[in-house]
Design an enzyme around this catalytic site. Sequence first.
Site, PDB file in Angstrom:
ATOM      1  N   PRO A 150       0.826  -1.202   0.000  1.00  0.00           N
ATOM      2  CA  PRO A 150       0.000   0.000   0.000  1.00  0.00           C
ATOM      3  C   PRO A 150       0.864   1.257   0.000  1.00  0.00           C
ATOM      4  CG  PRO A 150       0.094  -0.912   2.208  1.00  0.00           C
ATOM      5  CD  PRO A 150       0.841  -1.872   1.312  1.00  0.00           C
TER       6      PRO A 150
ATOM      7  N   CYS B 278       1.714  29.168 -16.030  1.00  0.00           N
ATOM      8  CA  CYS B 278       1.134  29.654 -17.279  1.00  0.00           C
ATOM      9  C   CYS B 278       0.582  28.526 -18.134  1.00  0.00           C
ATOM     10  CB  CYS B 278       2.185  30.453 -18.027  1.00  0.00           C
ATOM     11  SG  CYS B 278       2.700  31.854 -17.037  1.00  0.00           S
TER      12      CYS B 278
END
Length: 415
Positions: free
Chosen positions: A273, A344
């Site tokens: 996990p 951006c």
Amino acid sequence: MSFARSGGELHVDGVALARIAAAVGTPAYVYSWPDIRCRYRQVGEALAGVRHRICYAVKANSNLSVLARLASLGSGFDIVSGGELERVLRAGGEPGRVVFSGVGKSAAEIGFAIKCGIDCFNVESVAELDRIIEQAQLLGLPARVGVRVNPDVDANTHPYIATGLKDSKFGVPPALARELYRRAAASPVLDVVGVACHIGSQIADVHPFRAALAELLELFDALEDDGLTLRHLDIGGGFGVSYRDETPFDLAALGKSLAAALAGRDVELLLEPGRFLVADAGVLLTRVEYLKLAPAPGYRNFAIVDAAMNDLIRPALYQAWHDVEAVAQTGAQAQRWNIVGPVCESGDFLALDRALAIEEGDLLAIKCAGAYGFAQSSNYNSRPRAAEVLVNDDGFAVARKRETVADLMHLEALV
Ligand code: LLP
């Protein structure tokens, strides 16, 4: 769990997130160690009926302090690179509890792992098996191996994180796996110890695990017929968490089902996990830089924050949903906001169309960000990566300093 409101303010393990932001700045990842420990124990309890080992998937959150604390609880580790192995060693993890997955292990990584004495290479192709044999011969050292099987099981998850289907690059089909075992068993430098699979990530229910285990057991039995007895069965990771309204993964049901399937067999179960142990335990703490209001109908409200897609790429990459909470409740009017960063690109968003009562300068917590958050962050737009803070019962500490722009440039030369 550890993130709770007190006096209207969001706290983690009793520490105000605002206090952490004042001390460390933003953006910052904040992890609760008590939460991670609690999740680790939950897995152990659910699997109490089965001889097992948790091999935490380092890729989910590879902060050294997190690794060191997990090692101190006895965790093993699932790694996918030489870099991750170095981290585990630095954190005091035991190489003998490490399994090495991944389709592209380099000769250098294989050699290093053999020298360290890792527990098992999860072999993903015929060519990789040959390379491990070559490296072990070169070093005159034994290597322990298992084959990663691709069981062709649908994990019902985002296509980018499904790994157990026929068209995936991972593992080999069971019939080919049997061939690989024959080849491995014939090599005097190899010790054949296990069989593995990992069918995907953010898996909601236990059925795909049952189906995968059935495939592994069929192969396990066929190998016994071939005269090969394996020590471990590795079911991989992938246990889902609740980002929004997903039903929490039923660990108890998984434990029961695995115990029933393994009853009467003398084999150790390995689990890998990652997300389940760390996702919920972390938030990305960010400050609102600007509020840019919709100037007319058809436009959007943007809350521009100081964290961006380079800090948390999950929304842009997997259309992932992360809850967003204002750290303090203010008197502001609730409105719907797109929470975006300074990068951006229009793909630079952390959350879209969320109702929040916020003002410029407010702190926000992007929830459930402890897994695949910092670990997948980058320096895009020459943005230094965020600080990482670990909170314990007795306070908080910076586990990784915020990068500086100088850090970003120090490997470069003007040529
Ligand atoms: N074992 C292997 C061989 C893996 O490839 C992975 C994850 C794991 C264990 C741990 O899976 P987990 O328990 O964390 O689901 N970046 C994506 C997730 C990529 C998972 C890759 N492999 C995300 O942010 O959703």
